[in-house]
Design an enzyme around this catalytic site. Structure first.
Site, mmCIF file in Angstrom:
data_model
loop_
_atom_site.group_PDB
_atom_site.id
_atom_site.type_symbol
_atom_site.label_atom_id
_atom_site.label_comp_id
_atom_site.label_asym_id
_atom_site.label_seq_id
_atom_site.Cartn_x
_atom_site.Cartn_y
_atom_site.Cartn_z
ATOM 1 C CG HIS A 188 -8.835 4.953 2.884
ATOM 2 N ND1 HIS A 188 -9.826 4.674 3.798
ATOM 3 C CD2 HIS A 188 -8.167 3.781 2.703
ATOM 4 C CE1 HIS A 188 -9.768 3.398 4.149
ATOM 5 N NE2 HIS A 188 -8.769 2.825 3.501
ATOM 6 C CG ASP B 275 -1.970 -1.138 1.192
ATOM 7 O OD1 ASP B 275 -1.914 -1.978 0.276
ATOM 8 O OD2 ASP B 275 -2.812 -1.205 2.105
ATOM 9 C CG HIS C 226 -11.270 0.655 0.383
ATOM 10 N ND1 HIS C 226 -11.265 -0.648 0.794
ATOM 11 C CD2 HIS C 226 -10.388 1.312 1.191
ATOM 12 C CE1 HIS C 226 -10.429 -0.790 1.815
ATOM 13 N NE2 HIS C 226 -9.876 0.376 2.065
ATOM 14 C CG ASP D 170 -6.580 -0.132 1.397
ATOM 15 O OD1 ASP D 170 -6.820 -1.316 1.704
ATOM 16 O OD2 ASP D 170 -7.052 0.846 2.022
ATOM 17 C CB CYS E 197 -2.099 -2.887 5.248
ATOM 18 S SG CYS E 197 -3.841 -2.358 5.119
ATOM 19 C CG HIS F 123 -14.943 -0.324 1.520
ATOM 20 N ND1 HIS F 123 -14.303 -0.580 2.723
ATOM 21 C CD2 HIS F 123 -14.944 -1.486 0.832
ATOM 22 C CE1 HIS F 123 -13.933 -1.854 2.735
ATOM 23 N NE2 HIS F 123 -14.298 -2.424 1.609
ATOM 24 C CE LYS G 297 -3.864 -4.462 1.321
ATOM 25 N NZ LYS G 297 -4.611 -3.415 2.032
HETATM 26 C C1 VGL Z 1 -4.706 0.705 5.795
HETATM 27 C C2 VGL Z 1 -6.253 1.664 7.176
HETATM 28 C C3 VGL Z 1 -7.238 1.490 6.236
HETATM 29 C C4 VGL Z 1 -3.286 0.286 5.578
HETATM 30 C C5 VGL Z 1 -5.671 0.501 4.837
HETATM 31 O O1 VGL Z 1 -2.847 0.207 4.394
HETATM 32 O O2 VGL Z 1 -2.578 0.063 6.580
HETATM 33 N N1 VGL Z 1 -5.006 1.261 6.963
HETATM 34 N N2 VGL Z 1 -6.938 0.905 5.061
HETATM 35 ZN ZN ZN Z 2 -8.386 0.798 3.553
#
Ligand code: VGL
Ligand code: ZN
Length: 235
Positions: free
Chosen positions: A113, A40, A80, A78, A183, A84, A138
């Site tokens: 996000h 990410d 979404h 990430d 993550c 979401h 994901k």
């Molecule tokens: C993440 C919060 C929400 C991450 C992803 O990549 O750590 N954290 N979505």
């Molecule tokens: Zn996320």
């Protein structure tokens, strides 16, 4: 021995000393069965993005440099849907960083996000990983979050990454990216559960640290046998 020759030998041995690593610094050499997982490293998670992680962009030069040591590189995003389930805005009366109960357990609610296809969800343009072989997206099921690159938050739905790595004979993963305590940690913990040797390269990660989540994540990871190393430990 001529004076010139002995001087050469002297210079060569001083140079060798200068470059020798202290013998106590263990170096880890990734092999053909090792993969670098870059979690990410997206615009959403750095300054100017929708869920910025403090110092997030600083992982980029570290990861770019690490990439040279790896034959296998996997990148995650990430990714979404709009509206979401992990977005606070989806839940009436909820604010970002509060929690809610989902069928699969407690869910932290985030600002909107990393929406699919947005600039916010793109990888950082300075991330240079031309040899990366797979991008795993994901969190694309509207009602289920997925911090882990292996398994969604329902703890049932696989992303396919474990099968991919196993099919390719990979037994060791080195996890980097954002965020350390979400993550990265969930990816590292699942990798352990799935039987991989797991390293997290600390200086190639940055954390969100929500109510002590960073220390808690390191404790959990260490107890699960995840090895905490620095980029300088990699040969
Ligand atoms: C993440 C919060 C929400 C991450 C992803 O990549 O750590 N954290 N979505
Ligand atoms: Zn996320």
């Amino acid at each position: 021995m001529t004076a010139l020759l002995s001087r050469r030998i002297f210079l060569a041995s001083t140079a060798a000393l200068a470059f020798a690593r202290p013998s106590f610094a263990a170096t880890i050499k990734p092999d053909a069965k090792s993969a670098l997982i870059v979690v990410d490293v997206q615009n959403c998670f750095v300054d100017g993005g929708t869920l910025p992680v403090k110092g997030g962009a600083q992982v980029v030069p570290v990861i770019n440099k690490l990439a040279a040591a790896f034959e296998n590189i996997v990148v995650t995003q990430d990714w979404h849907t709009p509206g979401h389930a992990s977005f606070a805005s989806t839940h009436a009366g909820k604010k970002p960083f509060e929690t809610t109960q989902m069928p699969y357990g407690t869910q932290v609610l985030w600002p909107d996000h990393c929406v699919q296809g947005s600039d916010d969800a793109a990888l950082l343009k300075d991330l240079k990983l031309p040899t990366a072989q797979l991008i795993v997206r994901k969190g694309f099921h509207k009602d289920v979050d997925s911090y882990s690159a292996f398994e969604e938050a329902d703890r049932k739905t696989a992303t396919g990454l474990a099968a991919y790595l196993k099919a390719r004979g990979i037994d060791t993963v080195f996890v980097t990216g954002l965020a350390t305590d979400f993550c990265v940690a969930w990816t590292a913990m699942d990798a352990r559960k799935l039987g991989f040797n797991v390293y997290v390269i600390e200086d190639a990660t940055r954390g969100i640290d929500l109510n002590g989540s960073l220390a808690a994540a390191w404790k959990q990871m260490t107890e699960a046998g995840v090895k905490r190393i620095q980029s300088g430990d990699i040969a």
